[in-house]
Write an enzyme that holds these catalytic residues in place. Structure first.
Site, PDB file in Angstrom:
ATOM      1  N   SER A 101       0.832  -1.196   0.000  1.00  0.00           N
ATOM      2  CA  SER A 101       0.000   0.000   0.000  1.00  0.00           C
ATOM      3  C   SER A 101       0.873   1.255   0.000  1.00  0.00           C
ATOM      4  O   SER A 101       1.735   1.418  -0.851  1.00  0.00           O
ATOM      5  CB  SER A 101      -0.950  -0.042   1.200  1.00  0.00           C
ATOM      6  OG  SER A 101      -1.890   1.000   1.153  1.00  0.00           O
ATOM      7  N   HIS A 126      -2.109  -0.974  -4.508  1.00  0.00           N
ATOM      8  CA  HIS A 126      -3.549  -1.007  -4.748  1.00  0.00           C
ATOM      9  C   HIS A 126      -4.081   0.412  -4.661  1.00  0.00           C
ATOM     10  O   HIS A 126      -3.341   1.347  -4.362  1.00  0.00           O
ATOM     11  CB  HIS A 126      -4.271  -1.951  -3.772  1.00  0.00           C
ATOM     12  CG  HIS A 126      -4.202  -1.527  -2.337  1.00  0.00           C
ATOM     13  ND1 HIS A 126      -4.788  -2.245  -1.317  1.00  0.00           N
ATOM     14  CD2 HIS A 126      -3.622  -0.455  -1.722  1.00  0.00           C
ATOM     15  CE1 HIS A 126      -4.562  -1.647  -0.171  1.00  0.00           C
ATOM     16  NE2 HIS A 126      -3.865  -0.558  -0.391  1.00  0.00           N
TER      17      HIS A 126
END
EC number: 3.4.21.92
Length: 216
Positions: A101, A126
């Site tokens: 992330s 993501h």
């Protein structure tokens, strides 16, 4: 069994004898930082403050940022990234364990050619998420709009730092994409896989590593 932060002997320049100090204080003096937890305000202020201080103290010598983090807050991650682009020293980013992330966003913020992943590291990217579902309708719409702007901004940075087309990064961010160190290198998230660097420097001085480790 000892509890707390380990202590190691360290001789402060000018002193005749070494004293026992916290491990992390020694690492900071050697321009080596660690992001080993979820990215929140406290750790962000800690890392950015150290980067600024080390830049003021010595604007030439490299800074080394080791990353093993599941990610965290968007704004905090962007604050670390922006600080890395602002300070004058080059910053090595070194992934060991996982950079997921926003931690992968910090990872790509290292100086080009100086972004490293250990052989068994995992990198994940993501799209940004939000807790907008708790808000009332007007707040929901405002937050969705803001989240869309942030997503586009982050996607542009990934595209710029990896060399991938914007649409490729945008599609990949629609889901959790985990990569090995070699896959991350092929994608452009890192420049070097750790074992390649060991092979390259095994018969030479490891100039890419902090000074304190060269005699180990």
């Amino acid at each position: 069994m000892p509890i707390g932060v380990p202590k190691v002997p360290y001789r402060i320049p000018g002193d005749e004898e070494a004293t026992w100090v916290d491990l992390y204080n020694v690492m900071y003096r050697e321009r080596t930082l660690f992001l080993g937890q979820e990215i929140r305000c406290e750790i962000t202020n800690h890392i950015t403050g150290l980067m600024v201080y080390l830049s003021i103290e010595d604007g030439i010598s490299d800074i080394f940022l080791f990353i093993n983090s599941p990610g965290g807050w968007l704004i905090s991650g962007m604050a670390i990234f922006d600080t890395m682009q602002t300070v004058t020293p080059d910053i090595y980013t070194i992934c060991l364990g996982v950079a997921a992330s926003m931690a992968s966003f910090v990872l790509i913020g290292g100086e080009p050619t100086k972004r490293i992943a250990f052989p068994h590291a995992r990198i994940m990217l993501h799209q940004p998420a939000s807790a907008y579902y708790r808000a009332r309708t007007p707040e929901f719409l405002l937050e969705v709009e803001e989240l869309h702007k942030v997503r586009e901004m982050i996607t542009k940075v990934y595209a710029l730092r990896t060399g991938k087309p914007f649409w490729v990064v945008s599609e990949d961010m629609e889901r959790d994409v985990f990569m090995s160190a070699d896959e991350a290198k092929a994608y452009g998230l890192v420049d070097i896989v750790g074992d390649e660097m060991v092979d390259e420097h095994c018969d030479t001085d490891p100039v890419w590593f902090p000074e304190m480790f060269k005699d180990w």
